[in-house]
Design a protein around this motif. Structure first.
Motif, mmCIF file in Angstrom:
data_model
loop_
_atom_site.group_PDB
_atom_site.id
_atom_site.type_symbol
_atom_site.label_atom_id
_atom_site.label_comp_id
_atom_site.label_asym_id
_atom_site.label_seq_id
_atom_site.Cartn_x
_atom_site.Cartn_y
_atom_site.Cartn_z
ATOM 1 N N SER A 181 0.801 -1.224 0.000
ATOM 2 C CA SER A 181 0.000 0.000 0.000
ATOM 3 C C SER A 181 0.833 1.274 0.000
ATOM 4 C CB SER A 181 -0.937 0.027 1.213
ATOM 5 O OG SER A 181 -2.061 -0.788 0.993
ATOM 6 N N LEU A 182 2.134 1.150 0.242
ATOM 7 C CA LEU A 182 2.997 2.336 0.299
ATOM 8 C C LEU A 182 3.785 2.556 -0.985
ATOM 9 C CD1 LEU A 182 4.460 2.111 3.923
ATOM 10 C CD2 LEU A 182 2.394 3.269 3.131
ATOM 11 N N ARG A 183 3.811 1.596 -1.861
ATOM 12 C CA ARG A 183 4.701 1.692 -3.022
ATOM 13 C C ARG A 183 4.292 2.791 -3.998
ATOM 14 N NH1 ARG A 183 4.934 -4.886 -3.821
ATOM 15 N NH2 ARG A 183 5.964 -5.294 -1.821
ATOM 16 N N HIS A 184 3.051 3.208 -3.962
ATOM 17 C CA HIS A 184 2.602 4.281 -4.850
ATOM 18 C C HIS A 184 2.261 5.543 -4.070
ATOM 19 C CE1 HIS A 184 1.635 0.398 -6.894
ATOM 20 N NE2 HIS A 184 2.369 0.998 -7.824
ATOM 21 N N ARG A 185 2.890 5.630 -2.888
ATOM 22 C CA ARG A 185 2.755 6.845 -2.078
ATOM 23 C C ARG A 185 4.124 7.391 -1.669
ATOM 24 N NH1 ARG A 185 -0.509 5.771 3.035
ATOM 25 N NH2 ARG A 185 0.081 7.939 3.345
ATOM 26 N N VAL A 186 5.196 6.708 -2.057
ATOM 27 C CA VAL A 186 6.540 7.086 -1.614
ATOM 28 C C VAL A 186 7.418 7.391 -2.818
ATOM 29 C CG1 VAL A 186 8.603 6.339 -0.367
ATOM 30 C CG2 VAL A 186 6.332 5.685 0.476
ATOM 31 N N VAL A 187 8.110 8.529 -2.749
ATOM 32 C CA VAL A 187 9.081 8.918 -3.777
ATOM 33 C C VAL A 187 10.474 8.850 -3.155
ATOM 34 C CG1 VAL A 187 9.873 10.742 -5.326
ATOM 35 C CG2 VAL A 187 7.423 10.424 -4.935
ATOM 36 N N GLU A 188 11.374 8.097 -3.799
ATOM 37 C CA GLU A 188 12.742 7.945 -3.293
ATOM 38 C C GLU A 188 13.692 8.869 -4.040
ATOM 39 O OE1 GLU A 188 16.350 4.618 -3.058
ATOM 40 O OE2 GLU A 188 14.336 4.024 -3.755
ATOM 41 N N HIS A 189 14.381 9.735 -3.269
ATOM 42 C CA HIS A 189 15.420 10.609 -3.826
ATOM 43 C C HIS A 189 16.777 10.042 -3.405
ATOM 44 C CE1 HIS A 189 12.377 13.809 -4.589
ATOM 45 N NE2 HIS A 189 11.838 13.362 -3.472
ATOM 46 N N ARG A 190 17.668 9.934 -4.348
ATOM 47 C CA ARG A 190 18.978 9.353 -4.058
ATOM 48 C C ARG A 190 20.061 10.431 -4.204
ATOM 49 N NH1 ARG A 190 20.921 4.033 -4.129
ATOM 50 N NH2 ARG A 190 18.746 3.432 -3.698
ATOM 51 N N ALA A 191 20.830 10.635 -3.124
ATOM 52 C CA ALA A 191 21.915 11.614 -3.108
ATOM 53 C C ALA A 191 23.246 10.898 -3.324
ATOM 54 C CB ALA A 191 21.938 12.366 -1.782
ATOM 55 N N ALA A 192 24.050 11.419 -4.232
ATOM 56 C CA ALA A 192 25.376 10.855 -4.494
ATOM 57 C C ALA A 192 26.305 11.157 -3.315
ATOM 58 C CB ALA A 192 25.939 11.438 -5.783
ATOM 59 N N PRO A 193 27.417 10.426 -3.176
ATOM 60 C CA PRO A 193 28.320 10.645 -2.033
ATOM 61 C C PRO A 193 28.772 12.102 -1.892
ATOM 62 C CG PRO A 193 28.908 8.609 -3.169
ATOM 63 C CD PRO A 193 27.851 9.270 -3.999
ATOM 64 N N HIS A 194 29.086 12.773 -3.002
ATOM 65 C CA HIS A 194 29.609 14.137 -2.920
ATOM 66 C C HIS A 194 28.534 15.182 -2.623
ATOM 67 C CE1 HIS A 194 28.131 13.921 -7.088
ATOM 68 N NE2 HIS A 194 27.985 15.235 -6.991
ATOM 69 N N GLN A 195 27.265 14.802 -2.585
ATOM 70 C CA GLN A 195 26.177 15.770 -2.385
ATOM 71 C C GLN A 195 25.763 15.905 -0.925
ATOM 72 O OE1 GLN A 195 23.382 14.004 -5.316
ATOM 73 N NE2 GLN A 195 23.402 15.994 -6.342
#
Length: 365
Positions: A181-195
């Motif tokens: 039920s959460l898979r279409h309510r969550v947005v994943e942002h990925r930060a690179a190591p240098h960020q």
């Protein structure tokens, strides 16, 4: 410090809220095909597309199904014109008991689970649910992204930091491991190591910080009261393909925690509850009984009001008649009473008149 006088209604525990954008053509046809397919497979009990005149011109789809333990779910999806020719959708589902994240996602009851159907775009950021979304390199773009996500999005946004460059296993989306039920309510942002430093600079205005090699959930607007920043962050996320148990627990706790309704969600919940058309026979009979009761109460109130009006009118007429009678009596009492012909007063007056006349006569010689 004085507390704000403004209070916000919280998301009901029985309600699932979702919002997205269909970027492809013919969104209505996609919905009809999916709903019919699931009805034919007996996944849905039924679905309905109410006439436009009954839904204030909106394109609306309703569906009903059962989740484990025979709990009935009712859901309403509405379509509106979106950016770039797409269609924005709002989906509200409500169960007969508090929502369980392990239940199937209501989004997949309306939209097909195929990667070529572009219905799963988050409308504020334009990013997709269920994918790994890399953060922009520009500092201002990143800050703008976080502000928009925190202030206007209905979704849960989680920022994950890669402590070191990851391999193919580490670049797989973590949202796919969340409860259905959460898979279409969550947005994943990925930060690179240098960020790392830039991300925390961009998050400063939101009052949260991302641990190095960890993750943090962005607070929504309005912000939930009584929750500290440390409650929804984790210090370590291992991006080696293993299940990030601590991260999944954190995101799940945030999603099910009492949070204020986002802007516009109150109207969507009200529409589901008060403008529902897909009724069972039992519900139709119950609605007719309620209508009969309502009409009977209205008729009784009208009859009582009529009787009270009639009684008040009769009392007013009685009071007016009494007033007129008392006024007539007062007027009669104020008039001079004429002396009667044979009264002692008249006889005495005549005697005095005769005496006066006698004194005026001259003496005879």
């Amino acid at each position: 410090m004085p507390s704000s006088s403004t209070t916000h209604a919280t998301i009901p525990p029985t309600v699932w809220l979702g919002r997205g954008r269909h970027a492809g053509p013919a969104a209505e046809d996609v919905l009809r095909l999916r709903l019919q397919q699931l009805k034919d497979e007996a996944v849905l009990h039924d679905f309905l597309e109410p006439p436009a005149e009954d839904t204030a011109g909106e394109r609306v789809f309703e569906a009903r199904w059962l989740v484990p333990e025979a709990v009935t779910v009712r859901a309403r999806l509405s379509l509106a014109a979106g950016a770039d020719g797409g269609r924005d959708w709002v989906l509200v589902a409500e169960a007969e008991r508090p929502w369980d994240p392990r239940w199937p996602s209501p989004a997949t009851m309306f939209w097909p689970e195929t990667p070529d159907e572009a219905w799963d775009h988050e409308p504020v950021t334009g990013l997709r649910f269920g994918e790994l979304n890399l953060l922009p390199e520009d500092d201002k773009d990143m800050r703008r992204l976080f502000k928009g996500a925190a202030r206007a999005s209905w979704a849960v946004h989680v920022v994950v930091h890669e402590a070191m460059t990851t391999d193919r296993q580490g670049r797989r989306p973590l949202t796919r491991l969340l409860p259905p039920s959460l898979r279409h309510r969550v947005v994943e942002h990925r930060a690179a190591p240098h960020q790392f430093r830039v991300v925390n600079w961009a998050l400063r205005d939101l009052g949260v910080q991302m641990p190095r090699g960890g993750a943090v959930v962005l607070p929504g607007t309005p912000r939930a009261s009584g929750s500290g920043d440390h409650d929804f962050s984790v210090r370590s996320v291992f991006l080696d393909g293993s299940e990030p148990v601590e991260l999944i627990d954190m995101v799940t706790r945030f999603a099910v925690s009492p949070r204020p309704l986002p802007q516009g969600a109150d109207d969507a919940v009200t529409a589901l509850r008060e403008q529902w058309h897909l009724l069972t026979l039992e519900e139709e009979l119950d609605r007719e009984r309620k209508l009969v009761t309502m009409y009977a109460e209205a008729l009784e109130a009208m009859t009582k009001s009529r009787d009270l009006y009639r009684e008040a009118a009769e009392r007013a007429n009685e009071a007016l008649a009494a007033y007129r009678e008392s006024a007539q009596d007062a007027d009669t009492a104020a008039r001079p009473v004429p002396a009667q012909a044979g009264s002692p007063l008249q006889q005495l007056t005549r005697t005095f008149e005769r005496l006066k006349g006698a004194r005026r006569e001259p003496p005879r010689s």
